[in-house]
Design a protein around this motif. Structure first.
Motif: not given
Length: 466
Positions: A279-280, A284, A287
């Motif tokens: 994800a941006s 992110g 993650q």
């Protein structure tokens, strides 16, 4: 004065002495003076910058490595110009802006009020995320975010620049070790990396805009303007420090380059080769921590989260200190302006240029530490900390976020083009005005940021705004 230290002189000048005053004896460039550059590098590289380069590596491999390098060169020119203005004129950057007309003051105050409100919440949330990941059962993210904001407030409130710089240096050391370790751990393909230094665009839709976005996103926005204030806070207030400032500035953006290139390596090797998308935004990086744990174990993942915290928290306290300094300078300039009009001193020309030195604010005032003890400095600190807490618990107002995005995109064109204006005018002593190289870099930067600003404005959901 000529730069004989072996460092490139971006002014392109060879004159000696200063206009209107005796030339300051030049200091020899030395690593022992380095400081403001470390601060601006730490503040300018936030979690968002690392995610952007990580995603660039994930999507395009090493193809855009050259864009990250150019991004550092562009920001070197902007920070050097800001520092050169402070040292060559003895005046602060806001004082220079004010000489261009009152419109600059209106833009600045609207920008810092709206930007600070939204950024405060974003910075606290970004600093809280890695802490929640490291200590998942202690408390919710919102309370971790509040804690980091309060710690930043107390730290900046009670410490002057010297302590602030030392703490930032330690945290930069942590960032450096973590990012370089990760870059080595993923075993980068050095052949592909060197090939990535060739200016090639990815064969994908919107590749030009994505590339420009990576160039423009490397290493800070308003913190580039704050660099001159940190130069003064360090005690550098005249042209004798010019060589030192240039060395310091280059160290800043070499450090920045190492951070972003390391994360691009991680994106290229760990994510691109495995077709893993993240994800941006700050999540992110969480993650990425999970992916690192799967690949290399818990110790590496926790080590990365410590670096993530250092990256986010340096941006938080850097903005808490640097932008508060700028706001305090704005208030002081406004008070002097009013006092000058009331007494008939320091009148301005139709272009807004001061005709009397009585209203100018000097770098020596910043160097004295008086700004850090002033009520405007502390008032802006409180503004960055407490009102944004509401956003942490209630969500961010839609219209405010749009204005935040637009004003943020407009700031860098404003900075680049006003520096071109100031450093080519009689406001700057002749020998320190822009040369061909500096004018070229600042103009390129201004045009780049105008394109990105237009794109940002175009992409906003204006139909929903109204």
């Amino acid at each position: 004065m000529a730069d004989t230290s072996g460092n490139a002189d971006t002014t392109g000048s060879t004159a000696t002495g200063e206009t209107g005053k005796a030339a300051a004896a030049p200091r020899k460039s030395s690593w022992k003076y380095i400081g403001p550059g470390i601060v601006v590098a730490a503040t300018g590289v936030g979690a968002g910058d690392l995610v952007a380069t990580l995603i660039a590596g994930s999507n395009f491999g090493y193809t855009l490595l050259w864009a990250a390098v150019i991004g550092c060169l562009v920001k070197i020119s902007l920070a050097e110009a800001a520092g050169r203005w402070h040292l060559s004129t003895g005046r602060t950057l806001f004082d220079g802006w004010a000489s261009l007309g009152r419109w600059t003051s209106w833009f600045f105050v609207v920008y810092v009020v709206i930007w600070g409100f939204v950024y405060g919440a974003a910075a606290m949330s970004s600093s809280g995320l890695p802490l929640q990941a490291l200590f998942p059962d202690v408390m919710d993210l919102e309370w971790w975010a509040v804690l980091t904001g309060l710690v930043g407030l107390v730290f900046v409130w009670f410490n002057k620049y010297e302590v602030f710089e030392k703490v930032m240096t330690v945290l930069v050391g942590v960032m450096f070790v973590v990012t370089v370790y990760l870059a080595i751990r993923v075993t980068p393909n050095l052949g592909d990396a060197f090939a990535g230094l060739l200016p090639v665009l990815p064969d994908e839709k919107d590749s030009i805009l994505n590339t420009l976005g990576l160039i423009g996103g490397v290493g800070g926005t308003i913190t580039l303007a704050a660099y001159g204030y940190w130069v003064n806070a360090k005690g550098w207030t005249n042209t004798g420090w010019m060589k030192v400032m240039r060395l310091d500035n280059r160290v800043a953006y070499i450090t920045t380059g190492i951070f972003v290139i390391s994360m691009l390596f991680v994106g290229a090797e760990l994510l691109h080769s495995s077709n893993v998308a993240i994800a941006s935004g700050d999540k992110g990086l969480i993650q990425l921590g999970d992916i690192l744990e799967d690949e290399y174990g818990t110790a590496t993942a926790k080590f990365f989260l410590i670096g993530f915290f250092a990256t986010s928290f340096t941006s938080l306290i850097g903005v808490w200190h640097g932008v508060s300094l700028m706001f305090a300078d704005f208030v002081e300039r406004y008070r002097k302006d009013r006092a000058g009009r009331a007494t008939g001193e320091g009148e301005t020309t139709p272009a807004g240029k001061a005709t009397s030195g009585k209203r100018e604010t000097s770098g020596e005032e910043v160097a004295s530490g008086a700004r850090e003890r002033s009520w405007p400095f502390r008032a802006y600190l409180l503004w960055l900390t407490f009102p944004p807490i509401v956003l942490l618990f209630q969500g961010e107002p839609f219209r405010l976020i749009i204005l935040y995005g637009v004003l943020g995109a407009a700031f860098l064109p404003f900075l680049a083009l006003t520096l071109v204006w100031l450093l080519n005018s009689s406001r700057t002593p002749t020998e320190w005005r822009n040369g061909i190289l500096s004018n070229s870099m600042l103009t390129i930067a201004g045009l780049l940021f105008i394109v990105l600003c237009v794109k940002q404005i175009w992409d906003q959901p204006w139909s929903e705004f109204f």
